[in-house]
Motif scaffolding. Structure first.
Motif, PDB file in Angstrom:
ATOM      1  N   ALA A 116       0.833  -1.206   0.000  1.00  0.00           N
ATOM      2  CA  ALA A 116       0.000   0.000   0.000  1.00  0.00           C
ATOM      3  C   ALA A 116       0.865   1.253   0.000  1.00  0.00           C
ATOM      4  N   ALA A 117       1.909   1.260   0.837  1.00  0.00           N
ATOM      5  CA  ALA A 117       2.792   2.427   0.929  1.00  0.00           C
ATOM      6  C   ALA A 117       3.527   2.669  -0.384  1.00  0.00           C
ATOM      7  N   LEU A 118       4.009   1.592  -1.009  1.00  0.00           N
ATOM      8  CA  LEU A 118       4.736   1.756  -2.269  1.00  0.00           C
ATOM      9  C   LEU A 118       3.802   2.164  -3.411  1.00  0.00           C
ATOM     10  N   CYS A 119       2.606   1.594  -3.442  1.00  0.00           N
ATOM     11  CA  CYS A 119       1.625   2.006  -4.467  1.00  0.00           C
ATOM     12  C   CYS A 119       1.251   3.475  -4.285  1.00  0.00           C
ATOM     13  N   SER A 120       1.062   3.868  -3.038  1.00  0.00           N
ATOM     14  CA  SER A 120       0.726   5.262  -2.759  1.00  0.00           C
ATOM     15  C   SER A 120       1.839   6.189  -3.239  1.00  0.00           C
ATOM     16  N   ARG A 121       3.089   5.833  -2.931  1.00  0.00           N
ATOM     17  CA  ARG A 121       4.226   6.655  -3.363  1.00  0.00           C
ATOM     18  C   ARG A 121       4.261   6.764  -4.881  1.00  0.00           C
ATOM     19  N   LEU A 122       4.033   5.649  -5.574  1.00  0.00           N
ATOM     20  CA  LEU A 122       4.042   5.648  -7.030  1.00  0.00           C
ATOM     21  C   LEU A 122       2.932   6.534  -7.592  1.00  0.00           C
ATOM     22  N   ILE A 123       1.736   6.389  -7.064  1.00  0.00           N
ATOM     23  CA  ILE A 123       0.596   7.173  -7.550  1.00  0.00           C
ATOM     24  C   ILE A 123       0.818   8.666  -7.309  1.00  0.00           C
ATOM     25  N   VAL A 124       1.273   9.020  -6.118  1.00  0.00           N
ATOM     26  CA  VAL A 124       1.503  10.439  -5.813  1.00  0.00           C
ATOM     27  C   VAL A 124       2.642  10.989  -6.674  1.00  0.00           C
ATOM     28  N   SER A 125       3.692  10.205  -6.893  1.00  0.00           N
ATOM     29  CA  SER A 125       4.813  10.664  -7.731  1.00  0.00           C
ATOM     30  C   SER A 125       4.376  10.873  -9.176  1.00  0.00           C
ATOM     31  N   VAL A 126       3.601   9.951  -9.717  1.00  0.00           N
ATOM     32  CA  VAL A 126       3.090  10.111 -11.084  1.00  0.00           C
ATOM     33  C   VAL A 126       2.184  11.340 -11.154  1.00  0.00           C
ATOM     34  N   GLY A 127       1.332  11.503 -10.166  1.00  0.00           N
ATOM     35  CA  GLY A 127       0.468  12.689 -10.130  1.00  0.00           C
ATOM     36  C   GLY A 127       1.265  13.980 -10.088  1.00  0.00           C
ATOM     37  N   ASP A 128       2.329  14.003  -9.277  1.00  0.00           N
ATOM     38  CA  ASP A 128       3.200  15.182  -9.217  1.00  0.00           C
ATOM     39  C   ASP A 128       3.827  15.474 -10.574  1.00  0.00           C
ATOM     40  N   LEU A 129       4.311  14.439 -11.234  1.00  0.00           N
ATOM     41  CA  LEU A 129       4.939  14.622 -12.553  1.00  0.00           C
ATOM     42  C   LEU A 129       3.932  15.107 -13.595  1.00  0.00           C
ATOM     43  N   VAL A 130       2.732  14.555 -13.580  1.00  0.00           N
ATOM     44  CA  VAL A 130       1.697  14.989 -14.527  1.00  0.00           C
ATOM     45  C   VAL A 130       1.339  16.458 -14.279  1.00  0.00           C
ATOM     46  N   CYS A 131       1.159  16.820 -13.023  1.00  0.00           N
ATOM     47  CA  CYS A 131       0.818  18.219 -12.711  1.00  0.00           C
ATOM     48  C   CYS A 131       1.962  19.168 -13.072  1.00  0.00           C
ATOM     49  N   ALA A 132       3.196  18.761 -12.812  1.00  0.00           N
ATOM     50  CA  ALA A 132       4.342  19.600 -13.173  1.00  0.00           C
ATOM     51  C   ALA A 132       4.427  19.760 -14.685  1.00  0.00           C
ATOM     52  N   GLY A 133       4.195  18.679 -15.413  1.00  0.00           N
ATOM     53  CA  GLY A 133       4.211  18.755 -16.876  1.00  0.00           C
ATOM     54  C   GLY A 133       3.114  19.669 -17.404  1.00  0.00           C
ATOM     55  N   ALA A 134       1.926  19.545 -16.839  1.00  0.00           N
ATOM     56  CA  ALA A 134       0.813  20.398 -17.262  1.00  0.00           C
ATOM     57  C   ALA A 134       1.108  21.869 -16.964  1.00  0.00           C
ATOM     58  N   ALA A 135       1.695  22.137 -15.803  1.00  0.00           N
ATOM     59  CA  ALA A 135       2.045  23.515 -15.458  1.00  0.00           C
ATOM     60  C   ALA A 135       3.115  24.057 -16.399  1.00  0.00           C
ATOM     61  N   GLY A 136       4.093  23.222 -16.745  1.00  0.00           N
ATOM     62  CA  GLY A 136       5.139  23.643 -17.679  1.00  0.00           C
ATOM     63  C   GLY A 136       4.574  23.969 -19.048  1.00  0.00           C
ATOM     64  N   LEU A 137       3.673  23.116 -19.536  1.00  0.00           N
ATOM     65  CA  LEU A 137       3.038  23.386 -20.833  1.00  0.00           C
ATOM     66  C   LEU A 137       2.208  24.660 -20.791  1.00  0.00           C
ATOM     67  N   ALA A 138       1.459  24.840 -19.720  1.00  0.00           N
ATOM     68  CA  ALA A 138       0.640  26.047 -19.592  1.00  0.00           C
ATOM     69  C   ALA A 138       1.519  27.289 -19.549  1.00  0.00           C
ATOM     70  N   SER A 139       2.652  27.191 -18.882  1.00  0.00           N
ATOM     71  CA  SER A 139       3.582  28.319 -18.801  1.00  0.00           C
ATOM     72  C   SER A 139       4.160  28.653 -20.168  1.00  0.00           C
ATOM     73  N   ARG A 140       4.544  27.621 -20.902  1.00  0.00           N
ATOM     74  CA  ARG A 140       5.095  27.853 -22.246  1.00  0.00           C
ATOM     75  C   ARG A 140       4.060  28.496 -23.147  1.00  0.00           C
ATOM     76  N   ARG A 141       2.825  28.028 -23.070  1.00  0.00           N
ATOM     77  CA  ARG A 141       1.760  28.617 -23.890  1.00  0.00           C
ATOM     78  C   ARG A 141       1.511  30.067 -23.508  1.00  0.00           C
ATOM     79  N   ALA A 142       1.552  30.368 -22.223  1.00  0.00           N
ATOM     80  CA  ALA A 142       1.340  31.740 -21.779  1.00  0.00           C
ATOM     81  C   ALA A 142       2.452  32.649 -22.283  1.00  0.00           C
ATOM     82  N   VAL A 143       3.690  32.164 -22.265  1.00  0.00           N
ATOM     83  CA  VAL A 143       4.825  32.957 -22.753  1.00  0.00           C
ATOM     84  C   VAL A 143       4.693  33.183 -24.253  1.00  0.00           C
TER      85      VAL A 143
END
Length: 153
Positions: A116-143
């Motif tokens: 459970a702990a390892l699955c949770s870490r994986l899910i949260v890490s993937v979520g963090d990466l997806v959100c960071a990627g989305a924020a980066g794309l949004a930033s590039r589009r805004a620029v």
């Protein structure tokens, strides 16, 4: 006590003091009661989502009932806070998992709690990466939008 600490006058005073101490300019606009309440609401929604994700993992591993749900919410909160405080490990690596396994011990055996702990870490890490990627794309589009010349008719 906590509610009083979240009052906009208190928060604005603390921020103003911190900015003065750091020799930074003051806030352009002070925080409002509505802004603080909205921020608290979003924070509560985020923590609820973390608790639900772990409760779903724990349920999938065989633990059911209200105690498993309550322990899942508490286990994630405890694990996240301990990981945050233990600054030596990046993102609380290891500390979060040990705390989560210990907190889930009443409803899961050790191998299932580790899973459970390892699955949770994986899910949260993937979520963090997806959100960071989305924020980066949004930033590039805004620029790009700001850099495009205005078409004249």
């Amino acid at each position: 006590m906590v509610a009083a600490a979240l009052h906009p006058k208190v928060v604005n005073g603390v921020i103003a003091f911190g900015l003065r101490t750091l020799r930074r300019p003051p806030l352009e606009r002070p925080l409002t009661r509505r802004g603080v309440l909205v921020a608290c609401g979003w924070a509560l929604a985020g923590w609820a989502a973390y608790g639900v994700h772990l409760a779903l993992i724990v349920h999938g591993l065989g633990a059911g009932g209200p105690s498993a749900v309550i322990l899942s919410f508490g286990a994630f909160a405890l694990a996240w806070c301990l990981g945050f405080v233990f600054v030596i490990a990046p993102a609380g690596a290891g500390v979060r998992e040990v705390a989560m396994v210990a907190a889930l011990a009443p409803v899961l055996d050790r191998p299932a709690a580790i899973a459970a702990a390892l699955c949770s870490r994986l899910i949260v890490s993937v979520g963090d990466l997806v959100c960071a990627g989305a924020a980066g794309l949004a930033s590039r589009r805004a620029v790009r939008t700001r850099e495009e010349p205005v078409a004249r008719a």
